[in-house]
Design an enzyme around this catalytic site. Structure first.
Site, short mmCIF file in Angstrom:
data_model
loop_
_atom_site.label_atom_id
_atom_site.label_comp_id
_atom_site.label_asym_id
_atom_site.label_seq_id
_atom_site.Cartn_x
_atom_site.Cartn_y
_atom_site.Cartn_z
N GLY C 154 0.82 -1.20 0.00
CA GLY C 154 0.00 0.00 0.00
C GLY C 154 0.86 1.25 0.00
N CYS C 155 0.23 2.36 -0.31
CA CYS C 155 0.96 3.62 -0.42
C CYS C 155 1.49 4.07 0.95
CB CYS C 155 0.08 4.69 -1.05
SG CYS C 155 -1.55 4.87 -0.31
N TYR C 156 0.62 4.13 1.96
CA TYR C 156 1.09 4.53 3.29
C TYR C 156 2.13 3.54 3.83
CZ TYR C 156 -2.67 8.03 3.85
OH TYR C 156 -3.51 9.11 3.74
#
Lengths: 351, 351, 351, 351
Positions: C154-156
């Protein structure tokens, strides 16, 4: 008919940007009390659910759309509804004896066929189109005194007409030469959701839309034609600016004579003398949209060009205030014979 | 003359937005090697001090402005300098045998008096004004082949001229009717600091500036006059949009006949056939600035209006790419006889 | 198995921001050819209808979601689908013999019950959760070599884990002290329409959301726990920034010793030696999101505080590139045994 | 001592964002009349030259900085000056018998040595540091009654302290566990020009700055220490958000017990009972910055996390209003024994 000596106001469309701005501005109106906030889609909800900034300011549940209830609770109704809705609702409100300021656009065109051509809805009955006073305050303010029904001008027409009318009335610009390049912040598109208003599609982007097809074109032409005394047709382009509030109308026209910028400033200052919400700027000063943000001002500046014989007129407003809720309140003030500035004494928020 | 078979390039003005974009784009150019990045104000600094995004990408200290050193290190110099600086520097570079692509504007006008009128600086000597090839690639690309000195077009003129020239050449629009309403992102104002570019003054604001006074006006008129075969004078307004990149030029002109949008699409597609960086959009499709962001494209759309007899032409570019660094590289490619697209194969960054 | 010696790639979810960024980046990949762009909602449309910036770049109609057809046309499938969709689709693709890089999040958690708790969907079958290699390239890159199925982080988590792992592995921070204050641009919310992403609601606004409830929490904790060798629990807050691209993860932790900023810089540079897409900044330099925009970099900076015994670690990525499409391509490169940087040589776009 | 029964006010620093906001807000104050707007840099100019939005609203030339003149024209002076300037000016104003509300920060710290450490200027004399009442209205409002000299809190400390004090006073959070992750709009950086506030450097960017080094740290710690009764040290990070107005302070602390969100809401509502400008939000509702924009509100929300034993407290203000001009007026109201809300009845501007 009033609560503590105040006029009771209902707002239909309280969950849109126009409606919520009416709430903001009316908070400081000394002669108006909001007695009903109305939303067809969110009836029963507390208004702060959709607009948390109103927490503790207006503790009220949203009412449904019920003309009889409005007649019971209010003296005046602001209808900040999508076009097509007011066409049906407003006649009922008028029949119920309510005063109405309609922000929808449904009653701005005097010619029903023209309405149907541009709006793609059935037009209201002619009697209501006739009854509706087109509330461009600084031009037709006298017509508003004492009437029960005002059709509030559109945002683009307000900026545009205030910028063009004195020059047309003076015969200084050629009627067939008018080109209007208009730009608006995103609140003008309303609070409905669509890909068109998705943040990532708007931010860092500048786009044109509805070139020569915007429903505000006939509204502009109807009024310019009345002022000019002959049919006026304009070229009109709208653009979307990555900002929330503000309209700039950049207008081009061929001049009929060798008028200077000082001539224009003088002409417009004379035309708008005594009108607190039009500020004609000094020679060489062109207004920017932020300079009127949050306020009811329309600011106007000029650039004449001897090389081309054209004048460029720049007119800016806050589309949510002077282009919607602010002018609606100004119209109410004129209807009631009150001072024009009641509830509108907001200094622009800068920056 | 080359490093590993590559052309050696120096960039003067490497700490401005045009210079740093040249660095970005040239990173992927297969036939060019950056051998010197030059800044008069920051000589001796690592470039990543001012532009941390280049950390680890170009490990190089900024050189000072020294023509002899440039002649030693480079084959071609891109001068992305403020106007007035190139006027003095470029002749020295040409004398030293360097190829030059000048992004400054100092060599775009053929008439030195005109330059001095609009730019308020002394003009370069006539021989250099004559020598400079005006590098509007899709129109004058053939003139670039084999020459040593290109004057890269301005950002507004690029968007505007590509949008107007085919129609003028075809005789479809009236020469005295052209009105150009242009809008630019803030990078167009350069990286210098001033209240005008302070974030809080630009954000949530839309403003017009330099109405009828922008120094790009004579550049536009010079080229339109050449194409039209008679003097063309335009009305030209520039606006600042709260975004970083992008120019839209919305252009208005009276048509000489009953041309349709399909006619315009066909005409422009024929004119730009084989030119990869102009995309003429389908009928009814108006391009937005984000659709070319980060790329070398110029996209064009049309709206004709039978009611007024006018055509509205919308042309968009990324001002830093097609309006500056990208077209400069495209010009280098044409000078060298390389494929036009080398180093420019960037898909627009969306969103 | 290849077109002109290239690997054939299909992209499911081509009308989302992750999908369209895969298209942008793969345009310059020397060993990959896009052979199918797939959208369940817009099958049959030309991709440029929804994404006009791709006009003339990828002339292709969108295909529907048909695993058999994908197996026929492609060697690898990127599934940039909403969570819940990949859970069903990916097993079919794997059964059909396709390689898969999944960007959805459905296969990141090894514990199906944990998935169902945070994602509120039924989990994929355990065998697929086990098979999926968690593709955090700079940490687990070796695990990707030769496998058929990568679950893209995921991005985070990407920004956060790259910022925390070296310190945790070195035992320099207290496992129970980690607080992550993360901020993201709006593309992270996807292209779906809702009031939450309406321009006027985001612009000039900063908001927190899903405090302690974001589905990326278990993903972060799962990996930190693996590195730490004991259960790690974090406090995690996400905020929405009025910008399109970029994530900053500002992380706080108590230090186990008197480590200096130089110590951290040295530690991280050693950890990430040979990894081109992590840039550990010099002492005292904190990266900003724009400095990696449009590129595959993750930049990291440090501030230690002797007063409190804490270190503040700042990690930034472009959420659409390193946080999605870029890392997915990096993972493909690792799967195929290619050089890690193929198709990813983009200099950040600044400004 | 008054004009038409009004208190006469002078504003030093009228060309900064704090000063111009004082002008906006004081326009609607029923008991205050602005009698002098003062700027050292622009004395003699009409204020509308620098702030065209004030055209026709306040027709006044800027005065120079002259304490004797101020004593002649005004009863109270708002000093919205850069730090270091007030340190010298305020004592002269007090000696001249004027009331002073200082917005500069020069008199917030009681310990001169601490001031010099963080501000890098010589501290004012101790007697003035002692005399200055720290005007955090909702906490120390009683101290303001009848005094002549208020030191107005900083923007970050206002949001942060209002968010932490009730919990600290109740003993609900661990004193050594406090981490403050703060974010501000760009007006917080002032109106001075620099590359740091160049639009193109801020827009589409999110950056951290002055980590653990911000001069608001000792101000926060001084007050928390007073409330806690023991030395409190905090970790404090500031970030710049691409927007004009607004501060969010996201605060993390370990809880001393098993307090729920409802507990926090109840505690804070009790603490702030009767205080109109703090709005404690309902359980589960986290405020966003736009919800207080243009108004004097501070809105607070909570998220407790049983997994980690921490509470996350989110506090938002408009930095120019509650964080500067609004709280300064609130302090004047308290000094004068007036109702706290005079001149501050602004509904947030949304959107």
């Amino acid at each position: 008919m009033t609560v503590e000596g105040k006029l009771r106001a209902a707002i239909v469309g309280s969950t849109g940007y126009g409606g919520v701005e009416l709430i903001r501005l009316l908070q400081s109106h000394p002669k108006v009390e909001i007695t009903s906030v109305i939303s067809s889609s969110s009836a029963g909800d507390a208004i702060e659910e959709g607009f948390p900034h109103l927490t503790g300011i207006i503790d009220r549940k949203l009412d449904g759309v019920d003309p009889a209830q409005m007649a019971d609770r209010a003296d005046v109704v602001f209808t900040a509804t999508p076009s097509g809705v007011s066409a049906k609702l407003v006649p009922q409100l008028l029949e119920a004896g309510l005063k109405v300021v309609d922000l929808s656009g449904d009653f701005r065109l005097k010619d029903g066929a023209e309405y149907e051509h541009w709006y793609k809805h059935p037009a209201p009955a002619d009697e209501y189109l006739e009854q509706a006073v087109y509330g461009l305050c600084e031009v037709f303010g006298e017509r508003a005194a004492g009437v029960d029904f005002i059709s509030n001008p559109g945002c683009y027409p307000t900026a545009t007409l205030l910028g063009l009318i004195p020059a047309i009335q003076a015969g200084w610009i050629k009627h067939d030469s008018i080109i209007i390049d208009a730009k608006s912040g995103v609140t003008g598109a309303g609070r409905g959701t669509s890909l068109m208003v998705h943040y990532a599609e708007i931010n860092e982007n500048f786009k044109a839309y509805k070139i020569n097809k915007h429903q505000h074109i006939p509204e502009i032409e109807q009024t310019l034609t009345e002022i000019a005394g002959e049919k006026v047709t304009v070229t009109f382009t709208t653009h979307l600016v990555p900002m929330n509030r503000g309209i700039m109308s950049t207008m081009y026209a061929g001049m009929t004579g060798n008028h200077t910028e000082q001539d224009f400033v003088d002409l417009y200052r004379e035309y708008y003398a005594g009108r607190p919400y039009v500020r004609v700027r000094d020679v060489g000063v062109i207004p920017a949209t932020k300079e009127v943000s949050g306020s009811n001002y329309c600011d106007i500046g000029f650039a004449t060009d001897a090389r081309t014989g054209r004048v460029t007129i720049v007119s800016v407003i806050d589309n949510v205030v002077k282009g919607a809720a602010g002018q609606a309140i100004q119209n109410l003030n004129l209807m009631m014979g009150w001072e024009e500035t009641l509830g509108l004494g907001y200094t622009p928020v800068y920056p």
